[in-house]
Scaffold this motif. Structure first.
Motif, PDB file in Angstrom:
ATOM      1  N   UNK A 154       0.839  -1.081  -0.087  1.00 57.69           N
ATOM      2  CA  UNK A 154      -0.060  -0.017   0.064  1.00 57.69           C
ATOM      3  C   UNK A 154       1.073   1.398  -0.135  1.00 57.69           C
ATOM      4  N   UNK A 155       2.153   1.217   0.529  1.00 55.94           N
ATOM      5  CA  UNK A 155       2.631   2.356   0.568  1.00 55.94           C
ATOM      6  C   UNK A 155       3.713   2.467  -0.615  1.00 55.94           C
ATOM      7  N   UNK A 156       4.260   3.808  -0.743  1.00 53.98           N
ATOM      8  CA  UNK A 156       4.906   4.084  -2.012  1.00 53.98           C
ATOM      9  C   UNK A 156       6.332   4.272  -1.556  1.00 53.98           C
ATOM     10  N   UNK A 157       6.467   4.162  -0.212  1.00 50.38           N
ATOM     11  CA  UNK A 157       8.076   4.714   0.259  1.00 50.38           C
ATOM     12  C   UNK A 157       8.355   3.907   1.397  1.00 50.38           C
ATOM     13  N   UNK A 158       9.531   4.039   2.181  1.00 49.45           N
ATOM     14  CA  UNK A 158       9.764   3.157   2.966  1.00 49.45           C
ATOM     15  C   UNK A 158       8.709   3.070   4.208  1.00 49.45           C
ATOM     16  N   UNK A 159       8.346   2.010   4.557  1.00 49.04           N
ATOM     17  CA  UNK A 159       7.512   1.617   5.625  1.00 49.04           C
ATOM     18  C   UNK A 159       8.416   1.494   7.024  1.00 49.04           C
ATOM     19  N   UNK A 160       8.113   2.330   7.833  1.00 49.97           N
ATOM     20  CA  UNK A 160       9.109   2.543   8.989  1.00 49.97           C
ATOM     21  C   UNK A 160       8.282   1.902  10.281  1.00 49.97           C
ATOM     22  N   UNK A 161       7.257   2.082  10.371  1.00 47.58           N
ATOM     23  CA  UNK A 161       6.738   1.726  11.759  1.00 47.58           C
ATOM     24  C   UNK A 161       5.536   0.866  11.519  1.00 47.58           C
ATOM     25  N   UNK A 162       5.484  -0.001  12.390  1.00 47.77           N
ATOM     26  CA  UNK A 162       4.282  -0.807  12.781  1.00 47.77           C
ATOM     27  C   UNK A 162       3.808  -0.885  14.109  1.00 47.77           C
ATOM     28  N   UNK A 163       2.498  -0.568  14.188  1.00 50.27           N
ATOM     29  CA  UNK A 163       2.069  -0.538  15.638  1.00 50.27           C
ATOM     30  C   UNK A 163       0.741  -1.485  15.743  1.00 50.27           C
ATOM     31  N   UNK A 164       0.714  -2.143  16.908  1.00 50.63           N
ATOM     32  CA  UNK A 164      -0.233  -3.206  17.081  1.00 50.63           C
ATOM     33  C   UNK A 164      -1.343  -2.442  17.751  1.00 50.63           C
ATOM     34  N   UNK A 165      -2.571  -2.516  16.955  1.00 54.90           N
ATOM     35  CA  UNK A 165      -3.702  -1.991  17.610  1.00 54.90           C
ATOM     36  C   UNK A 165      -4.710  -2.723  18.657  1.00 54.90           C
ATOM     37  N   UNK A 166      -4.801  -4.069  18.062  1.00 55.98           N
ATOM     38  CA  UNK A 166      -5.373  -4.959  18.895  1.00 55.98           C
ATOM     39  C   UNK A 166      -5.018  -6.274  18.663  1.00 55.98           C
ATOM     40  N   UNK A 167      -6.005  -7.352  18.913  1.00 50.59           N
ATOM     41  CA  UNK A 167      -5.491  -8.727  18.630  1.00 50.59           C
ATOM     42  C   UNK A 167      -5.423  -8.896  17.252  1.00 50.59           C
ATOM     43  N   UNK A 168      -5.871  -8.274  16.381  1.00 55.28           N
ATOM     44  CA  UNK A 168      -5.873  -8.633  14.813  1.00 55.28           C
ATOM     45  C   UNK A 168      -5.547  -7.543  13.916  1.00 55.28           C
ATOM     46  N   UNK A 205      15.379 -18.410   8.899  1.00 57.91           N
ATOM     47  CA  UNK A 205      15.488 -16.878   8.364  1.00 57.91           C
ATOM     48  C   UNK A 205      14.389 -16.836   7.496  1.00 57.91           C
ATOM     49  N   UNK A 206      13.993 -15.480   7.304  1.00 56.96           N
ATOM     50  CA  UNK A 206      12.689 -15.340   6.474  1.00 56.96           C
ATOM     51  C   UNK A 206      13.481 -14.255   5.467  1.00 56.96           C
ATOM     52  N   UNK A 207      13.312 -14.721   4.264  1.00 58.07           N
ATOM     53  CA  UNK A 207      13.740 -13.897   2.982  1.00 58.07           C
ATOM     54  C   UNK A 207      12.754 -13.321   2.121  1.00 58.07           C
ATOM     55  N   UNK A 208      12.440 -12.392   2.393  1.00 55.75           N
ATOM     56  CA  UNK A 208      11.339 -11.927   1.390  1.00 55.75           C
ATOM     57  C   UNK A 208      11.645 -10.295   1.151  1.00 55.75           C
ATOM     58  N   UNK A 209      12.122  -9.669   1.940  1.00 56.53           N
ATOM     59  CA  UNK A 209      12.145  -8.395   1.713  1.00 56.53           C
ATOM     60  C   UNK A 209      13.468  -8.036   0.829  1.00 56.53           C
ATOM     61  N   UNK A 210      13.461  -6.970  -0.074  1.00 54.42           N
ATOM     62  CA  UNK A 210      14.706  -6.910  -1.051  1.00 54.42           C
ATOM     63  C   UNK A 210      15.508  -5.786  -0.537  1.00 54.42           C
ATOM     64  N   UNK A 211      15.195  -4.950   0.601  1.00 49.88           N
ATOM     65  CA  UNK A 211      15.793  -4.040   1.075  1.00 49.88           C
ATOM     66  C   UNK A 211      15.663  -4.108   2.637  1.00 49.88           C
ATOM     67  N   UNK A 212      16.276  -3.112   3.189  1.00 52.03           N
ATOM     68  CA  UNK A 212      16.463  -3.016   4.865  1.00 52.03           C
ATOM     69  C   UNK A 212      14.831  -3.352   5.299  1.00 52.03           C
ATOM     70  N   UNK A 213      14.918  -4.251   6.375  1.00 51.15           N
ATOM     71  CA  UNK A 213      13.728  -4.579   7.140  1.00 51.15           C
ATOM     72  C   UNK A 213      13.922  -3.677   8.420  1.00 51.15           C
ATOM     73  N   UNK A 214      12.794  -2.684   8.341  1.00 50.50           N
ATOM     74  CA  UNK A 214      12.805  -1.597   9.255  1.00 50.50           C
ATOM     75  C   UNK A 214      12.356  -2.169  10.654  1.00 50.50           C
ATOM     76  N   UNK A 215      11.265  -2.886  10.608  1.00 52.92           N
ATOM     77  CA  UNK A 215      10.780  -3.272  11.969  1.00 52.92           C
ATOM     78  C   UNK A 215       9.935  -4.290  11.726  1.00 52.92           C
ATOM     79  N   UNK A 216       9.477  -5.114  12.850  1.00 58.10           N
ATOM     80  CA  UNK A 216       8.510  -6.191  12.784  1.00 58.10           C
ATOM     81  C   UNK A 216       7.456  -6.309  13.902  1.00 58.10           C
ATOM     82  N   UNK A 217       6.643  -7.074  13.764  1.00 56.45           N
ATOM     83  CA  UNK A 217       5.638  -6.992  14.828  1.00 56.45           C
ATOM     84  C   UNK A 217       4.934  -8.460  14.855  1.00 56.45           C
TER      85      UNK A 217
END
Lengths: 460, 939
Positions: free
Chosen positions: A41-55, A400-412
């Motif tokens: 959905x994003x057109x640029x670097x995705x830097x933040x992930x925030x959990x809102x609730x269980x899903x 290991x999980x390989x999928x991103x082609x660039x720096x993985x900024x964050x995970x949740x």
């Protein structure tokens, strides 16, 4: 030159390239993530992930866009548009338990010097604070007081309705890089090399207005403080650019323990020289922390370290856990540690107790890490040995999980839905346990069959 | 016109030994009636020997009031197709059998001319001298300037294969009815417009005359009228009368939709508008459409002119052409429909029947179909047709929209259909001997024994062949329904039993020596008492449902069992005897038609013929995708849910045609050559006219299948590591075909794509050619990728990502002939892709693959939908216990070995996803993968 790819030559060369890096083959029986879903959905670097609730979780990035996702299905729930520049901080503001009607909010700060508040059920922008003096770089929410704090060049205190309650003095140009709540209505702000402790006072009979006062400045760090984390009610931990890890008492703000020897046990001065000679500085910068009851896990440069709070020393380490800087780590309930890095990979580690006589549990490549800098090995290897002796556990690469082609900024991490990673390649990837998902799908399938009335019609 | 009595050439009776014509050594052509070329040259009675045209075509003729019967146009419009065939002569013949009771004019007791909305008549006739057999569809169009306002036309589907016409009668009738309906709709529109103009003219003329009379009146005030004035007054009176007449006509033509559909509240404008909507759904909107949005309103731009008295009906004036008679938009649509028909019935009967059977059987597995079948193009249409009574046709003909086809209409149509069936029966009553009649009864009522049906059909074939040079009208269907369209629709819903009956009657009749025989026509509704009409249909329906219950799922098996052993033996014998000649002739035909191809002026077509798989031009592919898209839209807008289909297909299964065809399949499967060869012929000839292919999708996919099969076969023979590669595809691991030469890569990708399971209703997840570095999204989207290998620095990135994502991919390097992928040790793929297979033809191999995959799909279906496998038996049961139950089911019950389990599991996942997606629409696909080590295979 193309032969290496397909031909048998690939493996040796690949190994040679990554000599320092522990690798795991394709046979990863303990890696549960066998299904992935790319969310875009994003057109640029995705830097933040925030959990809102269980899903649900929200993602935010340099394109100024905030997207709310369903972690189970990967469905895009909402797109929150408004910021004109990159997002610098995101935090979820949980709804009050007291009033049912209020829905959960997301606070976002952007380089356009605004803070916006969103309702993450409707996607509506509730309010907007325009024209701040500086970009807000971090948030923290004090649930007890139902206020939130914004850290920029100064520290602001806001209530739920986005009224500015009070504000600290101007602190510095670099601004607050991290903000953490400590007991006694205090917050710790990391400003450059300094830690500043503020005390917040709610209005009482004697005091009509909110007030925030600087209580103390801690100057023990030699370099910029990059990471700040609450360990428990009693202590918090900070990490700096030159690899100093200091554990502070949260009540009297004194140093409980200090560990600066991630790279070398020798004296600080020597070490710094050595660093300048042989290593890039950020190879020892402490980028991120996570902790559990016993240990603090630190992402130091490219490596991972486990610091035991009781023993007050590093009990396990993986000096080159990744090809590049580790950006984010998290401890899972099942003794697993996940790290993501600029090299685009996510790795899953397991903390294992080291057996008594495991002489060389570390892979062979481990010792070669210094070889890159053409150090004389004689000098560095004893250092290693010594450190090895100190460790009682080990970090084993599980997958290991390989999928991103660039720096993985964050995970949740979602207990039920798997792992969400975001990256500089504009993507978010949802990693799922394929087996479990398959079972869930079967359940859903039969549910649907039942709904349609197809399930039992044959047998009746 | 018709001269010699028919000579009975050959007859073959398998079961009716009492028949006098039974001959033991029978030419093979009769037991394989679907292969018309087999005996070419072998006997003088060969059907083809007389045919002067190379393949089937559609002829539109007119009975012109000026010059008599004349051919108007053919589809395809290519002289090569009909060759030396005498169109004029044939037009004469087909126009001479118009039994339409078309009556227009002043009926007694009516003051004004009355338009009669006549039904189309449908006739099958044969001309054995010309070697031509035709389905003839008569229709009348209105023309203000024509005698009686009508112009009789007919559309004929002309084929050298009589069986084809007979057995495809229902389909032909249905399709042609659509075309006819479209044409007539356009004609009514045009006619109404014409009337409007005429009325304006008359009005204007009246005003002019009126003023003239007034002037004259004023001019002489003497109290008496001059002769001139009287003349003027008469003229005026004439004009007045004419106006009234025309107004009445206009009213009549405008009232048509209401009258015909018996939907009282329908305004013509409404109809038209919703029709336009329907059109837009199925057919790319006509740019002209907005202009014609309102059908019957007059065009303001028209300036009236003065009409001279008695100017009408002058013979020296040129009659309107067909195109002028019809609204342009509708005319082009009709042409499109006709060429669609032409495409639809291309190829020989065997092929048509096999594909019909195939479709029928495939409907049984609508849940798993999406995996490997490319069912989009044909199936949907068929489904729609079967559901038609309540639906608009897919073709986007100006038909009534869904909302406007309520139940009453359906009832009407069924009724009409019944009546036509009935008429046949009545005919039989009169003409058949008692015994035969009983037989017919037996077939009809007791059981749908396929064998019997076959025999009837066979008999009828014989009968018609026997005619020397006469025209036989082998069957007409003149429904008494008001609306021919609905009648044809109804006839589709009720499958073929009546036709069997009819053909029985035919066989009986052909022996007689009448010059023209019209067999079993029903002139009018009046013959049938109303209550009978009403009751009869339900009787048929009951029978069908009864049979349904009986046959239900074992349909196919049932058919096979019913092939009696002696018959089988005979056929085999026959096959053995005739095989060489068959092969020869088929080869010849194949070559011939390819030879025809070469001198073609269009280089594109020859080119495409040459270089195989790659030949499918991109635009056509695109077109196909558009088609798919349209289908999807239709599906979504479709109000009737799936159960309709479910109800429908057992009926379809009972279709005698299917029964027949199933026997044919069992026969032809004895040698693969005959069918592939004839298929080749049809394909080759099909490709010879590229120019006006309005519906190329189906065709190209046929060729695609064949090429893909061939190349897949080649791949399997060439590469010893074909098995793990195919396993990769089947288990959902993306296979990257890496190579420098685009055409080779594309070819292989197309070939291998037959093994790729689809996600859902969209095209297969195959990317034929890509030159940019791969991305994780690509693996999620595509399961088979052709990747360009460039010998430049930029390619490093490509290769780097490839190695980075190696866990998601298997890599087939065409240049180095290596494959990097996980081990495979199952038993499934070796059966699917045996490099020592005896199969030589691409299309045969394709079918082999399809059948194997269908088997696999059914396993996956079982696995997916077995309740106890996936749900814990009790709340405490662990996931491990469930998993072990699954594994044991896969191993023991489904007999899967090692990696085959993964294939079924993957398919099961796709099934689950697909089943759950059905309602909310396509969700994003998942990428599932395993952590398994890869190995490098080399030749």
């Amino acid at each position: 030159m193309l032969r290496w790819l397909i031909g048998g030559g690939r493996e040796p060369q690949g190994l040679a390239e990554k000599a320092a890096l522990q690798t795991i083959g394709e046979d990863q029986s303990q890696n549960p993530y066998t299904e992935l879903l790319v969310l875009r959905a994003h057109d640029d670097i995705v830097r933040f992930l925030v959990q809102l609730d269980d899903y649900r979780f929200a993602s935010a990035g340099d394109d100024g866009l905030i997207v709310v996702w369903n972690a189970q299905t990967g469905e895009k729930l909402l797109e929150l548009r408004g910021h004109t520049q990159k997002i610098t901080a995101v935090i979820a503001f949980p709804s009050l338990d007291s009033c049912e009607g209020s829905s959960q909010l997301i606070l976002t700060a952007s380089a356009d010097r605004t803070v916006r508040v969103w309702d993450c059920d409707t996607g509506r922008q509730i309010q907007r604070v325009p024209c701040l003096q500086s970009t807000v770089k971090c948030f923290t929410v004090l649930q007890k007081l139902d206020v939130w704090l914004s850290g920029g060049n100064d520290l602001g205190v806001w209530n739920r309705k986005l009224d500015l309650l009070c504000k600290s003095n101007y602190l510095s140009d670099t601004g607050i890089s991290a903000l953490v709540e400590i007991p006694g209505d205090c917050v710790v702000a990391a400003v450059g090399k300094e830690l500043i402790i503020f005390r917040l006072q709610a209005p009482t009979e004697g005091l009509l207005e909110w007030d925030i006062t600087e209580v103390k400045r801690l100057l023990d760090h030699q370099d910029n403080i990059l990471s700040l984390l609450n360990i428990s009610d009693k202590s918090f931990v900070t990490g700096s650019h030159v690899g100093e890890l200091i554990i502070w008492d949260a009540l009297d703000w004194t140093v409980q323990a200090c560990e600066c020897s991630f790279w070398s046990p020798s004296s600080q001065l020597d070490a710094q020289q050595e660093i300048k000679l042989f290593q890039k500085q950020n190879d020892i910068s402490i980028n991120h922390f996570t902790c559990d009851e016993e240990n603090v896990f630190a992402a130091v440069g490219r490596g991972l370290y486990v610091y035991n709070l009781q023993l007050k020393r590093v009990i396990a380490c993986q000096k080159t856990a990744h090809d590049s800087n580790v950006l984010h780590i998290d401890k899972l309930p099942n003794r697993q540690l996940i790290s993501c890095s600029e090299d685009g990979s996510v790795r899953i580690w397991e903390v294992r107790e080291k057996q008594q006589l495991a002489a060389e549990p570390v892979p062979t490549g481990f010792f070669n890490m210094w070889g890159f800098g053409r150090v004389n090995k004689q000098a560095s290897q004893p250092v290693k040995k010594q450190q090895e002796n100190g460790t009682t556990s080990s970090l084993e690469l599980v997958g290991d999980l390989i999928g991103h082609s660039s720096s993985v900024e964050m995970f949740l991490y979602f207990e039920d839905h798997g792992l969400v990673t975001c990256s500089a390649d504009h993507l978010i990837i949802l990693w799922k346990n394929g087996e479990r998902e398959s079972g869930l799908r079967s359940l859903k399938l039969f549910q649907k069959l039942e709904e349609n009335g197809d399930l039992y019609s044959a047998s009746r | 016109m018709i001269s010699a009595p028919d000579v009975v050439a050959f007859t073959k009776e398998d079961e009716y030994e009492e028949e006098p014509y039974n001959e033991p050594a029978l030419p093979e052509e009769y037991s394989v009636p679907l292969f018309p070329y087999a005996s070419q040259g072998a006997n003088p009675w060969s059907k083809l020997s007389g045919a002067k045209f190379s393949r089937d075509f559609i002829l539109i003729s007119e009975f012109s009031e000026q010059v008599g019967p004349q051919p108007l146009l053919t589809i395809p419009n290519d002289t090569k197709v009909f060759g030396t065939f005498d169109l004029n002569y044939f037009s004469l013949r087909i126009m001479s059998v118009d039994y339409q009771a078309s009556f227009v004019g002043h009926p007694p007791g009516s003051a004004y001319p009355k338009l009669n909305f006549v039904e189309d008549s449908k006739v099958v006739l044969g001309d054995s001298k010309e070697g031509a057999f035709a389905y003839v569809h008569h229709l009348t169009l209105y023309d203000l300037e024509a005698r009686g306002f009508v112009r009789p036309f007919c559309m004929a589907y002309i084929s050298a294969d009589q069986h084809k016409i007979m057995q495809q009668f229902q389909e032909l009738s249905a399709e042609f009815s659509k075309a006819s309906e479209c044409l007539k709709m356009g004609n009514r529109k045009a006619f109404a417009g014409e009337l409007e103009k005429k009325l304006k003219d008359l009005d204007y003329t009246r005003t002019v005359l009126h003023t003239e009379t007034e002037i004259q009146k004023k001019a002489n005030d003497k109290g008496f009228y001059s002769s001139q004035a009287i003349e003027k007054a008469n003229e005026l009176a004439n004009v007045e009368k004419s106006i009234i007449e025309h107004q009445d006509l206009l009213k009549q033509i405008r009232s048509y939709p209401r009258q015909k559909m018996k939907v009282p509240d329908l305004h013509p404008g409404d109809v038209e508008q919703s029709q336009d909507e329907a059109d837009q759904v199925s057919i790319p909107p006509n740019p002209e459409e907005p202009a014609h949005a309102d059908l019957y309103t007059c065009r303001p731009s028209y300036t009236p002119k003065l009409i001279k008295a008695k100017s009408t009906k002058c013979f020296d004036k040129k009659l309107k052409t067909l195109e002028e008679l019809c609204d342009t938009e509708y005319f082009t649509q009709t042409l499109a429909q006709l060429s669609h028909i032409e495409h639809m019935f291309r190829g020989d009967l065997c092929y048509l029947l096999t594909s019909q059977i195939d479709r029928a059987l495939r409907k049984h597995q609508h849940i798993t179909n999406f995996l490997f079948e490319d069912f989009m193009d044909v199936d949907d249409r068929i489904e729609k047709q079967e559901n038609v009574p309540s639906r608009p046709s897919r073709e986007g003909l100006p038909s009534r929209p869904v909302e406007e086809c309520p139940i009453p209409k359906v009832l009407i149509s069924v009724g009409s259909y019944k009546s036509s069936v009935e008429s046949v029966l009545i005919k039989m009553d009169q003409e058949l001997g008692d015994e035969e009649y009983k037989e017919v009864k037996a077939t009809e009522s007791s059981s749908f024994d396929p064998q019997e049906n076959l025999d009837y059909l066979d008999m009828d074939m014989k009968g018609s062949i026997s005619s020397g040079e006469s025209i036989e009208v082998l069957g007409t269907e003149k429904s008494s329904s008001v609306l021919s369209k609905s009648d044809s629709q109804a006839s589709l819903t009720v499958p073929l039993s009546p036709r069997v009956v009819r053909s029985k009657a035919v066989s009986h009749r052909t022996v007689s020596e009448d010059s023209i025989e019209v067999l079993s026509t029903c002139p009018s509704e009046a013959l049938i008492p109303d209550d009978f009409k009403a009751s009869y249909p339900s009787a048929i329906n009951e029978e069908e449902t009864y049979a349904d219950n009986e046959g239900d799922n074992e349909g196919a098996i049932h058919f096979h069992a019913s092939v009696t052993p002696p018959e089988l033996g005979e056929t085999q014998e026959g096959n053995l005897e005739n095989t060489p000649s068959q092969i020869d002739s088929s080869c010849c035909i194949g070559k011939e038609s390819e030879g025809q191809l070469v001198p073609l002026p269009t280089p594109a077509s020859t080119l495409s013929e040459e270089d195989g798989v790659v030949s499918i031009p991109p635009q056509r592919y695109l077109q196909k995708e558009q088609g798919l898209h349209v289908d999807l839209v239709m599906e979504n807008t479709d109000p009737s849910p799936r159960d309709n289909i479910c109800e429908m297909f057992p009926a379809y299964e009972l279709d005698p045609r299917c029964l027949l065809a199933s026997r044919d399949v069992s026969k032809t499967s004895l040698d693969n050559y005959s069918d592939t060869a004839s298929y080749m012929g049809s394909v080759a000839s099909a490709s010879s006219d590229r120019s006006l292919s309005a519906h190329p999708a189906g065709l190209s996919s046929e060729r695609h299948k064949k090429r893909a099969g061939q190349n897949a076969l080649k791949f399997i023979r060439q590469y010893p590591f074909a098995h793990p590669a195919i396993y990769s595809l089947l288990s959902g691991r993306t296979l990257v075909v890496l190579g420098e030469d685009e055409s080779i890569v594309r070819k292989l990708v197309t070939a291998l794509s037959i093994f790729v399971p689809s996600y859902g209703c969209c095209a297969k997840p195959v990317k034929h050619w890509i030159s940019s570095p791969l991305h994780i999204m690509d693996f999620q989207k595509w399961k088979l990728i052709g990747l360009q290998r460039v010998a430049s620095p930029s390619s490093v990135g490509t290769l780097h990502t490839l190695s980075r994502y190696s866990r998601y991919t298997s890599i087939l390097d065409l240049d180095n002939k290596t494959l990097r992928c996980p081990l495979y040790s199952g038993t499934l793929v070796p059966r699917l892709a045996d490099h020592r297979t005896q199969i030589k033809r691409g299309s045969t191999y394709y079918l082999h693959v399809q059948s194997m995959l269908t088997q696999l799909c059914s396993k996956a279906f079982l696995y997916t939908f077995c309740h106890h496998l996936h749900l814990p038996a009790h709340s405490e049961e662990t996931r491990e216990a469930v998993a072990s139950r699954q594994t044991s089911f896969l191993k023991l019950n489904l007999g899967l070995v090692n990696e085959d389990i993964r294939v079924v599991q993957y398919l099961a996942e796709l099934l689950k996803l697909h089943y759950m997606q059905e309602s909310p629409g396509a969700a994003c696909p998942l990428l599932r993968f395993d952590y398994v080590p890869s190995f490098l295979y080399k030749i």
